[in-house]
Scaffold this motif. Structure first.
Motif, short mmCIF file in Angstrom:
data_model
loop_
_atom_site.label_atom_id
_atom_site.label_comp_id
_atom_site.label_asym_id
_atom_site.label_seq_id
_atom_site.Cartn_x
_atom_site.Cartn_y
_atom_site.Cartn_z
N ILE A 84 2.37 4.67 -8.98
CA ILE A 84 2.06 3.72 -8.08
C ILE A 84 0.56 3.32 -8.63
O ILE A 84 -0.20 2.12 -9.42
CB ILE A 84 1.65 4.03 -6.51
CG1 ILE A 84 2.89 3.70 -6.35
CG2 ILE A 84 0.38 3.24 -6.13
CD1 ILE A 84 2.74 4.45 -4.50
N ALA A 85 0.21 4.27 -9.56
CA ALA A 85 -1.26 4.39 -10.00
C ALA A 85 -1.07 3.58 -12.13
O ALA A 85 -2.31 3.18 -11.80
CB ALA A 85 -1.51 5.83 -10.35
N ARG A 86 -0.52 4.05 -12.44
CA ARG A 86 0.11 3.17 -13.12
C ARG A 86 0.24 1.60 -13.43
O ARG A 86 -0.36 0.56 -13.48
CB ARG A 86 1.16 3.95 -14.06
CG ARG A 86 0.69 4.93 -15.20
CD ARG A 86 2.13 5.32 -15.47
NE ARG A 86 3.22 5.17 -14.80
CZ ARG A 86 4.05 7.07 -14.76
NH1 ARG A 86 3.13 7.58 -14.73
NH2 ARG A 86 4.51 6.88 -13.84
N GLU A 87 0.42 1.03 -12.29
CA GLU A 87 1.01 0.12 -11.70
C GLU A 87 -0.70 -0.59 -11.36
O GLU A 87 -1.10 -1.94 -11.42
CB GLU A 87 1.30 -0.64 -10.17
CG GLU A 87 1.69 -1.77 -10.07
CD GLU A 87 2.72 -2.82 -10.94
OE1 GLU A 87 2.06 -3.55 -10.43
OE2 GLU A 87 2.94 -2.45 -12.05
N LYS A 88 -1.43 0.07 -10.72
CA LYS A 88 -2.97 -0.41 -9.95
C LYS A 88 -3.44 -0.41 -11.66
O LYS A 88 -4.35 -1.76 -11.51
CB LYS A 88 -3.26 0.40 -8.78
CG LYS A 88 -2.27 0.94 -7.49
CD LYS A 88 -2.49 -0.65 -7.13
CE LYS A 88 -1.92 -0.84 -5.60
NZ LYS A 88 -1.92 -1.67 -4.98
#
Length: 478
Positions: A203-207
């Motif tokens: 999720i962090a990489r997507e954000k």
């Protein structure tokens, strides 16, 4: 004022403008919904739950300047003002890119697992006092919401605030490239939409993909207090962004102290070594962090810091996102009230934890009880039951008298709660509404929170409409 002329919109989308008379229609806005369409808008016939082409006659009857379509709808003649394109969604995106390209506005992009809409509203409030500002409406942050916001961008806007969201991998980067922000802010990372991701790091990489759309020399604003801050920082640095952090562990915008009252927060911080004191007219430590991130973003645009602090102090959350209100139960006896915290718009583990922290720290009227009514948190995948049960172990639960649960996933929390805090459980919001009168009393402070599809707005509405006189008074707690 004209936002789009027929020839401009046709050039932007590669479409063909039709008008039986002159072909020179002018649109003052852009709409995707006939219910909110304003006369003079360009109606965009998107196909989602319904085919927007079915609503073109209604849109034109309501005064739409023209309709953006991929085919001429049945019953529409050659005299009708249309912009005919191959694909309506692609044309909306092209119109948004053209709106962004012709704008001289300084743009802030906002994403995050929790708090992006509130932070966007804070930014719009702050920037609106320093120039002409344009911002996303409600939570228009997806594949049609972002291009729609950009297509609506007035040419004379000085600032624009674009909210960017996602449900699945690969969604943020294309939206960020459309928005091309000068400053991009990630509020926080939390386990939301886990059914589509391998874990919180994914999720962090997507954000972090929001930083891919930054204009050259742009600034990346990141939360220094989250475990995934290094992922955000590394992604921003690889793209050449200036990284600016905020939070208790930040180097740039450091949170020093939060003093919470029932109706407000006073926040003491440092902005690159300079004292920063601000106030927010709503309780909740998460609002302090959102406010600090918002101030960091606007100061990176070169805005006046003193005026920004004053503007932030006049911001208040919108309905469904933490608004606190007093619900009178008796027209004469003003002590007969319930305090309602309406946070019913959406929920994930991070936002629920923040809401429970706020509830536990707040003082009920007439020394009543603190009550939480929680609905299912959706899109958590296989870990859903585990994450619901984990709420029982959140420290704030110790300061809450009763927790009522709505939905099949909330069964896990209901079973994990200590007996003295376990309230009732209902499968639906409608079933909870039927039981409310016996569960809430004058003097209680009630939090209502859950995912949007759980329709906890019905619970909020039922509390607001509780009959005068209410139920038996709540017990006092010394």
């Amino acid at each position: 004022m004209s936002l789009w002329r027929a020839d401009e919109a046709a050039a932007a989308t590669g479409g063909r403008a039709q008008d039986g008379s002159t072909g020179c229609w002018r649109a003052g806005g852009v709409s995707i919904d006939t219910r909110t369409l304003v006369a003079g808008d360009l109606f965009v016939a998107l196909s989602a739950a319904r085919d927007g082409h079915d609503f073109v006659p209604e849109a034109l009857a309501r005064g739409a300047a023209a309709a953006l379509v991929s085919r001429v709808p049945e019953g529409i003649g050659p005299e009708a003002p249309l912009l005919i394109v191959e694909d309506v969604q692609a044309a909306l995106e092209a119109l948004g890119r053209a709106g962004r390209a012709r704008s001289g506005a300084q743009v802030i992009g906002v994403t995050g697992s929790v708090g992006k809409t509130s932070t966007k509203e804070m930014l719009a409030r702050i920037l609106g006092d320093q120039g002409r500002v344009h911002a996303s409406v409600a939570s228009y942050n997806n594949h049609w919401g972002v291009p729609l916001t950009l297509a609506r961008l007035p040419q004379d806007a000085q600032f624009a605030v674009i909210e960017i969201g996602m449900n699945h991998p690969g969604e943020i980067a294309p939206l960020a490239h459309q928005a091309r922000p000068h400053v991009a802010l990630v509020t926080t990372i939390a386990p939301a939409h886990l059914e589509a991701f391998d874990g919180v790091e994914a999720i962090a990489r997507e954000k972090a993909a929001i930083f891919e759309g930054l204009e050259p020399g742009g600034s990346a604003i990141i939360n220094a207090d989250i475990a995934q801050s290094a992922i955000l920082r590394d992604h921003a640095l690889r793209g050449g962004a200036e990284v600016v952090d905020f939070g208790e562990h930040a180097q740039d915008f450091r949170l020093l102290d939060v003093r919470m009252q029932d109706e407000a927060l006073t926040v003491r911080a440092e902005a690159r070594g300079e004292p920063l004191l601000f106030r927010i007219q709503s309780p909740g430590r998460h609002f302090a962090m959102n406010g600090l991130g918002a101030l960091a973003a606007v100061l990176m645009l070169g805005c006046d810091p003193a005026l920004a602090v004053q503007s932030l102090g006049r911001w208040a959350p919108v309905a469904g996102r933490g608004v606190r209100e007093l619900v009178p139960l008796d027209a004469v006896d003003t002590d007969q009230v319930i305090a309602l915290m309406d946070d019913s718009y959406n929920a994930n583990p991070g936002s629920v934890a923040a809401a429970l922290d706020t509830l536990a720290a707040a003082t009920p009227p007439a020394r009543g009880r603190r009550i939480a009514i929680l609905g299912d948190m959706k899109e958590l995948g296989p870990r859903g039951p585990e994450l619901h049960a984990a709420i029982a172990g959140h420290p704030a639960i110790a300061g809450i008298d009763r927790v009522h649960c709505i939905g099949p996933l909330m069964r896990s929390l209901h079973e994990a709660l200590a007996p003295e805090r376990r309230g009732i459980r209902a499968e639906t919001s409608a079933a909870m509404v039927a039981a409310l009168k016996e569960q809430i009393a004058p003097g209680d402070l009630v939090l209502v929170k859950g995912s949007l599809s759980m329709n906890l707005a019905a619970v909020v509405d039922a509390i607001r409409k509780m009959p005068h006189g209410g139920t038996d008074p709540a017990p006092n707690h010394e």
